[in-house]
Motif scaffolding. Sequence first.
Motif, short mmCIF file in Angstrom:
data_model
loop_
_atom_site.label_atom_id
_atom_site.label_comp_id
_atom_site.label_asym_id
_atom_site.label_seq_id
_atom_site.Cartn_x
_atom_site.Cartn_y
_atom_site.Cartn_z
N ALA A 199 77.88 50.06 92.43
CA ALA A 199 77.20 49.49 91.26
C ALA A 199 76.78 50.60 90.29
O ALA A 199 76.94 50.46 89.07
N HIS A 200 76.31 51.70 90.82
CA HIS A 200 75.92 52.82 89.98
C HIS A 200 77.13 53.40 89.24
O HIS A 200 77.06 53.74 88.06
N ALA A 201 78.26 53.51 89.94
CA ALA A 201 79.48 54.05 89.31
C ALA A 201 79.98 53.12 88.21
O ALA A 201 80.44 53.60 87.16
N VAL A 202 79.92 51.82 88.42
CA VAL A 202 80.37 50.87 87.39
C VAL A 202 79.47 50.98 86.16
O VAL A 202 79.96 50.98 85.02
N ARG A 203 78.16 51.11 86.36
CA ARG A 203 77.24 51.26 85.23
C ARG A 203 77.51 52.55 84.46
O ARG A 203 77.47 52.57 83.24
N LEU A 230 84.40 55.01 94.29
CA LEU A 230 84.62 55.54 92.94
C LEU A 230 85.96 55.08 92.38
O LEU A 230 86.08 54.77 91.19
N ARG A 231 86.97 55.04 93.23
CA ARG A 231 88.30 54.59 92.77
C ARG A 231 88.26 53.13 92.37
O ARG A 231 88.86 52.73 91.36
N LYS A 232 87.55 52.31 93.13
CA LYS A 232 87.42 50.89 92.78
C LYS A 232 86.69 50.72 91.45
O LYS A 232 87.04 49.88 90.63
N ALA A 233 85.65 51.52 91.23
CA ALA A 233 84.92 51.44 89.97
C ALA A 233 85.81 51.86 88.81
O ALA A 233 85.77 51.26 87.74
#
Length: 188
Positions: free
Chosen positions: A47-51, A141-144
């Motif tokens: 969630a943090h990486a997507v933000r 991280l790759r998914k984000a």
Amino acid sequence: MVRLLIASVGESSNESLEVLVLGSLQLVTPMGVSLIWICRCAPLRLAHAVRRLDRAAPSTTALRWLRGQRGELGAAVCSAMLLVPWFEGGLLLGGLLATPRAGLGLVSEVHELIGLMEVSDLLRCLLRAGVLTGAAQWVCLRKAAQANDRQAELAPLLADALPECLLVVVGLEVLWLTLLTPLHGTYA
């Protein structure tokens, strides 16, 4: 695990403590620490990486963004390495309490157990836990970074990332146990 292994080795033998140390350092602790990280931290890190990806400049490519996340990998590895002593200590103490060895007190068993643990095995355990957790963080991280549109929903990403993290960690552990450990003669 301890009772199953002791049943084949003998209840009051020194091999029961050796099996406890070997099983905990070689198998249970690295997997346990990485599974705790996946269950607790992976959703938060994703969630943090997507933000952060949402806040990145629109011209930033996913590959460039992913390369800039080395600190996130380092943080995941460090968190796993900090969790290892707590997990291992609890596991060994629980194993000692579950090991019925007559005639010895808990303090003398702890001293025997500490004597059986080698620094190289503990460092190898730290390394494995760090590698497994770093791999799980890389999957997050790759998914984000693969989120096609910047307003992607988090639920589908989590539903896809968590099983993939588990599969990557289990696959790496199987590779480590079948290929790397026999080459270095750890079981000898």
